[in-house]
Design a protein around this motif. Structure first.
Motif: not given
Length: 254
Positions: A18-42
């Motif tokens: 959808a372009g939320t993370f466009p080409t060449g961009s960096t995904l958020p840190k894994q800890e941030e993704i884990a917090d946002e989605h309510g999951v663990n880093v693994n």
């Protein structure tokens, strides 16, 4: 209860597309993704691993997980070999570039020439005995500094001895490429048979083509014949799958 890694991978994939993370961009840190989605880093680690295997993202040292560029170059089918192109100085890879609206130069192609013994496939294609001497011309082709594919051609020595095809200088053999040289030798290409298959790359191909983990390659076998049915060239190409779309236009046979 948090979502599983497959569901998380699906959510991240949708965001990338959808372009939320466009080409060449960096995904958020894994800890941030884990917090946002309510999951663990693994779980995040496994989800990102799925996206890496699909070729959507790639880890970059000191930067993070980067969204890969996926602008496939159009690889023309029949049209890339049109005589009107190579007889007037436009090699096949350059025809692809122009059809894709991309700049090119002769130096985008390396060139390495050697005399080798024909393996079983080369011997069959060129109509010689296995182990017979043939000329091997190996090239690596890049687009804006990024490798797109390798192409290795084989020729009977009596067809190309002393021609630009066995000159090891960098770049294309002539402005019109190898087909122009064969034509000057009285071996004008008239018919081509191409076979394409997909597979996973070898370790050497991973390195040469600078492929991310999980990306397959498309392997091309091409045999070129004169109007008299003489095999003038056999070529093997190994193409990064995400860097090309294969386009063929043709009239239906009767």
């Amino acid at each position: 209860m948090g979502i599983g890694y497959r569901e998380l991978a699906s959510a991240l994939r949708t965001a990338i597309q959808a372009g939320t993370f466009p080409t060449g961009s960096t995904l958020p840190k894994q800890e941030e993704i884990a917090d946002e989605h309510g999951v663990n880093v693994n779980t995040v680690r496994k989800a990102v691993g799925v996206l890496e295997a699909e070729g959507l993202v790639t880890p970059v040292r000191r930067k993070g997980t980067v969204v890969r560029a996926r602008p496939p170059m159009k690889r023309l089918g029949i049209e890339r070999y049109a005589k009107s192109k190579w007889k007037f100085g436009l090699v096949a890879f350059a025809a692809d570039r122009e059809a894709s609206g991309r700049a090119w130069k002769r130096g985008d192609q390396t060139n390495e020439v050697s005399r080798v013994e024909a393996d079983a496939k080369v011997a069959e294609a060129l109509g010689v005995e296995e182990g017979s001497p043939v000329f091997k011309r190996a090239r690596l082709i890049k687009d804006a500094g990024v490798p797109t594919h390798t192409l290795t051609s084989y020729y009977r020595p009596e067809h190309v001895e002393g021609t630009p095809l066995v000159d090891p200088k960098p770049g294309t053999a002539t402005p019109g490429g190898g087909f122009a040289v064969l034509t000057m030798q009285g071996l004008e290409p008239e018919d081509i048979t191409e076979t394409v298959s997909a597979r996973m790359p070898t370790p050497d191909e991973l390195k040469i083509l600078e492929l991310p983990a999980g990306e397959p390659v498309m392997e091309l076998h091409r045999t070129t014949y004169t109007a008299d049915g003489v095999p003038a060239e056999f070529a093997r190409g190994v193409h990064a799958a995400s860097r090309f779309s294969w386009s063929y236009s043709f009239k239906l046979p009767d």
